[in-house]
Motif scaffolding. Structure first.
Motif, PDB file in Angstrom:
ATOM      1  N   SER A 246      41.749  39.049  39.238  1.00 41.61           N
ATOM      2  CA  SER A 246      42.476  39.919  39.117  1.00 41.61           C
ATOM      3  C   SER A 246      43.556  40.479  38.955  1.00 41.61           C
ATOM      4  O   SER A 246      44.246  39.280  39.364  1.00 41.61           O
ATOM      5  CB  SER A 246      41.438  41.428  39.425  1.00 41.61           C
ATOM      6  OG  SER A 246      42.761  41.834  40.856  1.00 41.61           O
ATOM      7  N   SER A 247      44.327  40.906  37.853  1.00 41.61           N
ATOM      8  CA  SER A 247      45.502  40.807  37.306  1.00 41.61           C
ATOM      9  C   SER A 247      46.217  41.374  38.657  1.00 41.61           C
ATOM     10  O   SER A 247      47.074  40.952  39.580  1.00 41.61           O
ATOM     11  CB  SER A 247      45.881  42.071  36.279  1.00 41.61           C
ATOM     12  OG  SER A 247      45.537  41.736  35.348  1.00 41.61           O
ATOM     13  N   ASP A 249      45.616  41.033  42.166  1.00 42.78           N
ATOM     14  CA  ASP A 249      45.438  39.744  42.637  1.00 42.78           C
ATOM     15  C   ASP A 249      46.745  38.963  42.311  1.00 42.78           C
ATOM     16  O   ASP A 249      47.578  38.205  43.416  1.00 42.78           O
ATOM     17  CB  ASP A 249      44.089  39.081  42.794  1.00 42.78           C
ATOM     18  CG  ASP A 249      43.011  39.894  43.045  1.00 42.78           C
ATOM     19  OD1 ASP A 249      43.432  40.949  43.957  1.00 42.78           O
ATOM     20  OD2 ASP A 249      41.932  39.473  42.940  1.00 42.78           O
ATOM     21  N   TYR A 269      37.579  38.710  35.323  1.00 39.17           N
ATOM     22  CA  TYR A 269      37.474  39.033  36.595  1.00 39.17           C
ATOM     23  C   TYR A 269      36.306  39.557  36.682  1.00 39.17           C
ATOM     24  O   TYR A 269      35.428  40.505  35.977  1.00 39.17           O
ATOM     25  CB  TYR A 269      38.224  40.096  36.390  1.00 39.17           C
ATOM     26  CG  TYR A 269      38.358  40.853  37.796  1.00 39.17           C
ATOM     27  CD1 TYR A 269      38.593  39.803  39.029  1.00 39.17           C
ATOM     28  CD2 TYR A 269      37.650  42.531  38.637  1.00 39.17           C
ATOM     29  CE1 TYR A 269      38.399  39.652  40.751  1.00 39.17           C
ATOM     30  CE2 TYR A 269      37.303  42.413  39.621  1.00 39.17           C
ATOM     31  CZ  TYR A 269      38.457  41.615  40.831  1.00 39.17           C
ATOM     32  OH  TYR A 269      37.540  41.641  41.898  1.00 39.17           O
TER      33      TYR A 269
END
Length: 301
Positions: A246-247, A249, A269
């Motif tokens: 994900s962004s 992460d 994602y």
């Protein structure tokens, strides 16, 4: 015309080699070698073979790319590599090609100790065996591209990282669901699943990387964290198609990369929860797994 022919054949070897160096590899291969003996010898001068780059050929023949996956085509590429290695007298510093096998890469490892760049994309018959030889005998390696080579595992990343301390560029891209091209269906089904294992090998053994491409890897936050903690010199990272990140992460893991200039993020994602059990039962086959569980195109934004 006859006078012109005699004049060209009588050129000094150094002048002929200089002229031939202005031609592309394909032009030299198809033309001057067949004119006369003096031209043939000049065309095989080691000065012309410090670089062996077939990428322009593959890029311009994409319409016939289905034939590239045949055993016969692999044998032809292997034969070309062996010839170029012999003509170079071991001076090859850069190799960029596709669809070769362990046999030719082992031949390179045995005879090209000064190799600095090796790109072997889309090679279904290159394995850890030949890459291990490269790691021990071509220790000056600075750039490695093993994209779309499904029979290469994290073991190659470990030995290359351990024995090639000058490595600054690594490309380990996998085919995305929408960009399979002309690759045979049976080959697509062997795409590696162990993204985090490979990422941990990169993080632990390749501390000097500046450029990293791992498009469509199956790594998660665990793997990305290992890369960022171990490769603090990274400047460019391509995570396109890494759908389990994900962004949040990416921002969290990459916050420690002080030299980072560009980070290409995935468009989608897909949480790994719910497919982990299936992935643990088999290393390969994620194309079928995704087709059954997700409509990826509907998730794009």
């Amino acid at each position: 015309m006859e006078g012109d022919g005699r004049e060209w054949s009588g050129l000094a070897r150094e002048m002929m080699v200089n002229i031939l160096s202005r031609l592309t590899l394909e032009e030299r291969w198809k033309g001057p070698m067949f004119v006369c003996k003096s031209w043939l010898l000049a065309s095989r001068d080691p000065f012309l073979f410090s670089v062996f780059d077939l990428e322009p050929f593959f890029g311009s023949h994409s319409s016939s790319s289905s034939r590239f996956w045949s055993p016969d085509f692999e044998r032809r590429i292997d034969s070309m590599i062996r010839s170029v290695v012999d003509w170079s007298n071991g001076r090859l510093a850069e190799i960029r090609l596709r669809h070769c096998t362990d046999a030719s890469i082992s031949y390179v490892a045995d005879r090209c100790p000064d190799l600095q760049i090796l790109a072997t994309r889309s090679c279904p018959n290159i394995t850890d065996a030949s890459m291990s030889k490269i790691s021990f005998r071509c220790t000056k390696l600075k750039e490695l591209d093993i994209s779309y080579c499904h029979e290469i595992s994290h073991h190659t990343l470990v030995v290359i990282g351990t024995n090639c301390p000058n490595l600054t560029i690594l490309k380990r891209n996998l085919m995305s669901l929408s960009e399979t091209g002309s690759a045979p269906a049976e080959y697509l089904g062997t795409c590696p699943q162990d993204g985090d294992v490979e990422a941990e090998a990169i993080g632990e053994h390749m501390p000097n990387l500046h450029h990293l491409e791992i498009e469509s890897s199956r790594l998660t936050l665990r793997g990305l964290t290992a890369i960022c903690e171990g490769c603090r010199k990274l400047e460019n990272v391509d995570l396109s198609g890494c759908v389990h990140l994900s962004s949040r992460d990416i921002e969290s893991a990459a916050s420690i990369l002080k030299n980072l200039r560009e980070m290409k993020k995935p468009d989608v994602y897909i949480p790994r929860q719910g497919i982990v059990a299936a992935a643990q039962t088999e290393r390969y086959g994620h194309w079928r797994l995704y087709d059954e569980r997700f409509d990826v195109q509907s998730l794009r934004f």
